[in-house]
Motif scaffolding. Structure first.
Motif, PDB file in Angstrom:
ATOM      1  N   ALA A  24       5.536 -22.883  26.290  1.00  0.00           N
ATOM      2  CA  ALA A  24       4.350 -22.613  27.110  1.00  0.00           C
ATOM      3  C   ALA A  24       4.182 -21.114  27.347  1.00  0.00           C
ATOM      4  O   ALA A  24       3.073 -20.584  27.255  1.00  0.00           O
ATOM      5  N   ALA A  25       5.278 -20.428  27.615  1.00  0.00           N
ATOM      6  CA  ALA A  25       5.210 -18.976  27.843  1.00  0.00           C
ATOM      7  C   ALA A  25       4.795 -18.246  26.564  1.00  0.00           C
ATOM      8  O   ALA A  25       3.982 -17.330  26.611  1.00  0.00           O
ATOM      9  N   ARG A  26       5.333 -18.652  25.438  1.00  0.00           N
ATOM     10  CA  ARG A  26       4.970 -18.011  24.164  1.00  0.00           C
ATOM     11  C   ARG A  26       3.491 -18.194  23.847  1.00  0.00           C
ATOM     12  O   ARG A  26       2.873 -17.336  23.222  1.00  0.00           O
ATOM     13  N   GLU A  27       2.945 -19.322  24.270  1.00  0.00           N
ATOM     14  CA  GLU A  27       1.532 -19.610  24.020  1.00  0.00           C
ATOM     15  C   GLU A  27       0.639 -19.146  25.169  1.00  0.00           C
ATOM     16  O   GLU A  27      -0.550 -19.435  25.173  1.00  0.00           O
ATOM     17  N   ALA A  28       1.243 -18.444  26.139  1.00  0.00           N
ATOM     18  CA  ALA A  28       0.522 -17.927  27.313  1.00  0.00           C
ATOM     19  C   ALA A  28      -0.169 -19.042  28.093  1.00  0.00           C
ATOM     20  O   ALA A  28      -1.241 -18.852  28.656  1.00  0.00           O
ATOM     21  N   LEU A  29       0.470 -20.201  28.161  1.00  0.00           N
ATOM     22  CA  LEU A  29      -0.044 -21.327  28.944  1.00  0.00           C
ATOM     23  C   LEU A  29       0.629 -21.287  30.317  1.00  0.00           C
ATOM     24  O   LEU A  29       1.462 -22.126  30.656  1.00  0.00           O
ATOM     25  N   TRP A  30       0.261 -20.290  31.093  1.00  0.00           N
ATOM     26  CA  TRP A  30       0.944 -20.015  32.355  1.00  0.00           C
ATOM     27  C   TRP A  30       0.771 -21.142  33.363  1.00  0.00           C
ATOM     28  O   TRP A  30       1.702 -21.447  34.111  1.00  0.00           O
ATOM     29  N   HIS A  31      -0.386 -21.770  33.378  1.00  0.00           N
ATOM     30  CA  HIS A  31      -0.605 -22.887  34.305  1.00  0.00           C
ATOM     31  C   HIS A  31       0.333 -24.048  33.958  1.00  0.00           C
ATOM     32  O   HIS A  31       0.916 -24.672  34.845  1.00  0.00           O
ATOM     33  N   ASP A  32       0.474 -24.325  32.673  1.00  0.00           N
ATOM     34  CA  ASP A  32       1.398 -25.377  32.233  1.00  0.00           C
ATOM     35  C   ASP A  32       2.832 -25.025  32.616  1.00  0.00           C
ATOM     36  O   ASP A  32       3.601 -25.893  33.039  1.00  0.00           O
ATOM     37  N   LEU A  33       3.178 -23.759  32.461  1.00  0.00           N
ATOM     38  CA  LEU A  33       4.524 -23.304  32.796  1.00  0.00           C
ATOM     39  C   LEU A  33       4.837 -23.561  34.270  1.00  0.00           C
ATOM     40  O   LEU A  33       5.930 -24.022  34.604  1.00  0.00           O
ATOM     41  N   ILE A  34       3.876 -23.310  35.126  1.00  0.00           N
ATOM     42  CA  ILE A  34       4.088 -23.530  36.562  1.00  0.00           C
ATOM     43  C   ILE A  34       4.366 -25.000  36.838  1.00  0.00           C
ATOM     44  O   ILE A  34       5.269 -25.341  37.601  1.00  0.00           O
ATOM     45  N   GLY A  35       3.621 -25.887  36.201  1.00  0.00           N
ATOM     46  CA  GLY A  35       3.867 -27.322  36.367  1.00  0.00           C
ATOM     47  C   GLY A  35       5.240 -27.728  35.870  1.00  0.00           C
ATOM     48  O   GLY A  35       5.929 -28.547  36.492  1.00  0.00           O
ATOM     49  N   LEU A  36       5.656 -27.152  34.756  1.00  0.00           N
ATOM     50  CA  LEU A  36       6.977 -27.454  34.218  1.00  0.00           C
ATOM     51  C   LEU A  36       8.082 -26.940  35.134  1.00  0.00           C
ATOM     52  O   LEU A  36       9.159 -27.548  35.222  1.00  0.00           O
ATOM     53  N   GLN A  37       7.823 -25.836  35.828  1.00  0.00           N
ATOM     54  CA  GLN A  37       8.824 -25.299  36.757  1.00  0.00           C
ATOM     55  C   GLN A  37       9.113 -26.279  37.885  1.00  0.00           C
ATOM     56  O   GLN A  37      10.254 -26.399  38.332  1.00  0.00           O
TER      57      GLN A  37
END
Length: 110
Positions: A24-37
């Protein structure tokens, strides 16, 4: 499931999730990253419960350390990817008299 199997299943789940977070970070999907956190935090909390009384052999300890190294490597890579973005946000907000205007310019919100 026995306690060791559950223990390692939780470590494996965390390692798999950290890999998804890195993607997600590599693809700059920051919103997705937050959910995964959020999911990551839940898994770590569950791991703390599974650790109670688990005794590991030397081979199992090595397996655990390999998983931890993988998780930490993913975390470091995520931080490296997020750092420039966070620095940019920090520069935008430092000295900004109107943070709402900065957000509008950054995201095009109206």
């Amino acid at each position: 499931m026995n306690s060791k199997a559950e223990y390692f299943a939780r470590y494996e789940a965390i390692a798999a999730l950290s890999g998804r977070m890195l993607t997600a970070a590599r693809e700059a999907l920051w919103h997705d990253l937050i959910g995964l956190q959020d999911e990551y935090r839940r898994l770590v909390e569950a791991l703390k419960e599974a650790e109670q009384g688990v005794k590991l052999s030397d081979a199992e300890r090595m397996r655990k350390y390999d998983l931890i190294r993988r998780i930490l490597a993913d975390d470091a890579a995520i931080r490296d990817l997020a750092s420039p973005r966070m620095a940019r946000l920090s520069r935008l907000f430092s000295g900004a008299s109107h943070p709402a205007r900065v957000l509008q310019e950054l995201y095009g919100a109206r």
